[in-house]
Design an enzyme around this catalytic site. Structure first.
Site, PDB file in Angstrom:
ATOM      1  N   HIS A   1     -43.067 -33.240 -89.492  1.00  0.00           N
ATOM      2  CA  HIS A   1     -43.363 -33.526 -90.696  1.00  0.00           C
ATOM      3  C   HIS A   1     -42.741 -34.226 -91.790  1.00  0.00           C
ATOM      4  CE1 HIS A   1     -45.425 -30.262 -93.791  1.00  0.00           C
ATOM      5  NE2 HIS A   1     -44.743 -31.418 -94.728  1.00  0.00           N
TER       6      HIS A   1
ATOM      7  N   HIS B   1     -43.970 -37.498 -95.231  1.00  0.00           N
ATOM      8  CA  HIS B   1     -45.161 -37.828 -96.429  1.00  0.00           C
ATOM      9  C   HIS B   1     -44.779 -39.087 -96.591  1.00  0.00           C
ATOM     10  CE1 HIS B   1     -46.537 -33.830 -97.529  1.00  0.00           C
ATOM     11  NE2 HIS B   1     -46.001 -33.412 -96.985  1.00  0.00           N
TER      12      HIS B   1
ATOM     13  N   GLN C   1     -53.629 -32.808-100.969  1.00  0.00           N
ATOM     14  CA  GLN C   1     -52.654 -32.943-101.668  1.00  0.00           C
ATOM     15  C   GLN C   1     -52.966 -32.304-102.422  1.00  0.00           C
ATOM     16  OE1 GLN C   1     -49.137 -34.077-101.618  1.00  0.00           O
ATOM     17  NE2 GLN C   1     -49.135 -32.018-103.014  1.00  0.00           N
TER      18      GLN C   1
ATOM     19  N   HIS D   1     -49.834 -27.190 -94.632  1.00  0.00           N
ATOM     20  CA  HIS D   1     -49.136 -27.076 -95.553  1.00  0.00           C
ATOM     21  C   HIS D   1     -49.240 -24.915 -96.349  1.00  0.00           C
ATOM     22  CE1 HIS D   1     -47.551 -31.117 -96.036  1.00  0.00           C
ATOM     23  NE2 HIS D   1     -46.424 -30.736 -96.936  1.00  0.00           N
TER      24      HIS D   1
ATOM     25  N   GLU E   1     -46.363 -22.766 -98.416  1.00  0.00           N
ATOM     26  CA  GLU E   1     -45.230 -23.049 -99.560  1.00  0.00           C
ATOM     27  C   GLU E   1     -44.911 -22.335-100.963  1.00  0.00           C
ATOM     28  OE1 GLU E   1     -44.543 -27.206 -99.834  1.00  0.00           O
ATOM     29  OE2 GLU E   1     -42.650 -27.228-100.159  1.00  0.00           O
TER      30      GLU E   1
ATOM     31  N   ASP F   1     -39.505 -34.643 -94.299  1.00  0.00           N
ATOM     32  CA  ASP F   1     -40.915 -33.480 -95.832  1.00  0.00           C
ATOM     33  C   ASP F   1     -40.714 -34.950 -96.212  1.00  0.00           C
ATOM     34  OD1 ASP F   1     -42.943 -32.101 -96.423  1.00  0.00           O
ATOM     35  OD2 ASP F   1     -41.487 -30.686 -97.486  1.00  0.00           O
TER      36      ASP F   1
HETATM   37 FE   FE2 Z   1     -44.696 -31.187 -96.463  1.00  0.00          FE
END
Ligand code: FE2
Length: 424
Positions: free
Chosen positions: A58, A60, A153, A211, A214, A310
Site C-alpha cells: 500500500h 502512493h 481520491q 481505502h 479510514e 502508505d
Molecule cells: Fe493510502
C-alpha cells in the site's frame, strides 16, 4: 562454465535454516548445501539473514517525495492532506511525477523493497498521475514489480467525472480497482460505491484494493459491505480492505460479528501503522485513540493481514525511508505484537504475507522462485525488526541491484561493543 550466476553462501533463512542459494538465469536454481559449486559471483553471507525481498502492499507513488509542496500539512489530518494533494496534483507535471517516483524506487531498491502496490489518483480528467506511473511501471520492471490501483481520491461519486476517469485509467492499463467509500457524501453513497467498484472489478477480472473506513468514526462500516460484495460476486482471495481504522473504535460486540464475515469472504487487510498513528485520533483530547485496526484479532480469525507503508514525505506524512522494517517496527509497537512469535510474524508480514496478499508470482526462497533476495546485517527476523540493519546485498531477478559495506565502524566510534548490534 560456472554453475550459477550468483551463489549466496552461508546465509540464515527466515525460518532459521542455514542454506546456500544458487541463482541462474534470473531464478533460484538451488537451495541447500552447495559446497564446491561454482558461480560468476560468490557472496559470503555467513551468519547473515537472507530473506526474500520486502513487499509494500500500500503506497502512493504519485505523491511521494513532495513534502512541503505547495506547503506543509499544518493540522496533520487526513483531510488537510487530501486538500493539499488536490492543489499539488494540478501543478505537478508528468515528468516531475516520474522523476519523484523513480527517485523513490531507488530508495526502495537500496532497502531491499522490490515489489510495491501503489494507488494512483484517478480523480482529475488529465490523469497525469496515471500516465506518469504507467511510465514508471515500465521503466522499473526489470528490477521492481509495481502494481497500480485506480484510486478515486476525492470520491467516486463526490467528485465530478471521477467514475468516468477511473474507468479510463483502467482502460489505460491500471491493474487494480480502488475506492474510498468513507469519503463519499453519505454512508449510502459509500455503500453504493463499494458495490459499483466491486462489480467493475468482477466484470474486468481485476483485484480490488479499497481505502476503507479510514476514519475514527465507529459507525463507518464499509468493510462490512466490502466483505458482502466480495462474497456476492465471488471475488474472495483478491480483495483488500486498506486501513480499516474505524474498527479500532467500533463496539466489541459488532466486531465479534464482523470479523467472521471478513474471514468467510476471504478479504485481506492492510493497516498502515506509520501513517495512521499520526493521522488518527487528531480530534481526540485524552485518551487519544491509536488509530490502528485490530491486527492480532483479525489474524486469530485467519484473515490475512499485511503491513503497508502508505506514504513517504508527502502531504500526509513528513518522514519515511522506504524501509518496510520501519513499518513492521511501528506496527509491532502499536499493535503490541511483542511475543517472540508475534515479532517474527511482523517480519513475515512485510515479506511473505504482503507478497501473498498482492498476488506476487514466483515469490520466495525456493527452487524455481524468481531470483530476488536481500542479505541483511542481522542474524534473524526479530533482530532485523529490532535493528532495521544495513541491506548488505540486494538481488533482483538474478542481478545485484544494491550493495552496502558492513558498517561496523560507526558503532565502534560510539564505544558500544559490536555485540549489542548483532546476534547476541
Ligand atoms: Fe493510502
Amino acid at each position: 562454465m560456472a554453475e550459477f550466476d550468483i551463489l549466496v553462501k552461508g546465509g540464515v533463512l527466515p525460518d532459521g535454516r542455514q542454506a546456500d542459494i544458487g541463482i541462474r538465469d534470473g531464478f533460484i536454481a538451488a537451495v541447500g548445501e552447495l559446497f564446491g559449486s561454482t558461480a560468476r559471483e560468490v557472496i559470503d553471507a555467513s551468519g547473515d539473514l537472507v530473506a526474500p525481498p520486502f513487499v509494500d502492499p500500500h503506497f502512493h507513488m504519485d505523491a511521494t517525495l513532495s513534502y512541503g509542496t505547495p506547503r506543509i500539512n499544518a493540522s496533520g489530518t487526513l483531510l488537510e492532506g487530501i486538500a493539499l494533494w488536490g492543489e499539488l496534483r494540478e501543478q505537478a507535471t508528468v515528468d516531475e511525477m516520474v522523476a519523484r517516483a523513480l527517485a523513490y524506487c531507488d530508495w526502495a531498491v537500496s532497502q531491499g523493497l522490490l515489489a510495491i502496490r501503489s494507488h494512483v489518483d484517478t480523480t482529475p480528467a488529465h490523469l497525469r498521475g496515471v500516465t506518469a506511473l504507467i511510465e514508471v511501471r515500465e521503466k522499473v520492471k526489470d528490477y521492481l514489480d509495481l502494481q497500480l490501483v485506480a484510486f478515486p481520491q476525492d470520491g467516486l461519486y463526490r467528485a465530478q467525472g471521477a467514475r468516468e476517469n477511473l474507468i479510463r485509467a483502467l482502460d489505460m492499463g491500471v491493474d487494480v480497482v480502488g475506492g474510498i467509500p468513507h469519503f463519499e457524501r453519505t454512508m449510502e453513497d459509500g455503500r453504493a460505491s463499494v458495490r459499483d467498484l466491486c462489480e467493475i472489478a468482477a466484470d474486468r477480472g481485476l483485484p480490488v484494493d479499497m481505502h476503507c473506513d479510514e476514519t475514527d468514526d465507529p459507525a463507518s462500516r464499509h468493510i462490512e459491505t466490502l466483505a458482502y460484495e466480495t462474497q456476492r460476486l465471488g471475488l474472495g482471495g483478491r480483495v483488500v480492505g486498506s486501513h480499516l481504522t474505524s474498527m479500532h473504535s467500533m463496539d466489541n460486540y459488532y466486531v465479534s460479528k464482523l470479523l467472521p464475515l471478513i474471514a468467510e469472504a476471504q478479504v485481506a487487510a492492510i493497516p498502515n501503522p506509520l501513517i495512521n498513528i499520526v493521522l488518527q485520533g487528531r480530534h481526540d483530547s485524552y485518551p487519544k485513540r491509536r488509530g490502528l485496526t485490530r491486527v492480532k484479532e483479525m489474524q486469530a480469525m485467519g484473515i490475512p493481514v499485511g503491513w503497508g507503508q502508505d506514504c513517504v514525505r508527502d502531504p500526509w506524512y513528513s518522514l519515511g525511508t522506504a524501509d518496510m522494517l520501519d513499518v513492521a517496527f511501528m506496527g509491532l509497537h502499536v499493535a503490541q505484537m511483542t511475543s517472540p512469535e508475534e515479532m517474527r510474524r511482523c517480519f513475515d508480514m512485510v515479506t511473505e504475507g504482503n507478497a501473498s496478499i498482492i498476488g506476487l508470482e514466483g515469490y520466495g526462497l525456493h527452487e524455481g522462485a524468481v531470483g530476488s533476495l536481500v542479505v541483511l546485517d542481522a542474524g534473524d527476523p526479530i533482530e532485523a525488526v529490532r535493528l532495521r540493519p544495513d541491506r548488505l546485498w540486494v538481488i533482483s531477478k538474478g542481478k545485484v541491484v544494491s550493495r552496502q559495506a558492513r558498517n561496523d565502524a560507526r558503532l565502534s566510534l560510539t564505544g558500544r561493543p559490536d555485540s549489542i548490534r548483532r546476534r547476541h
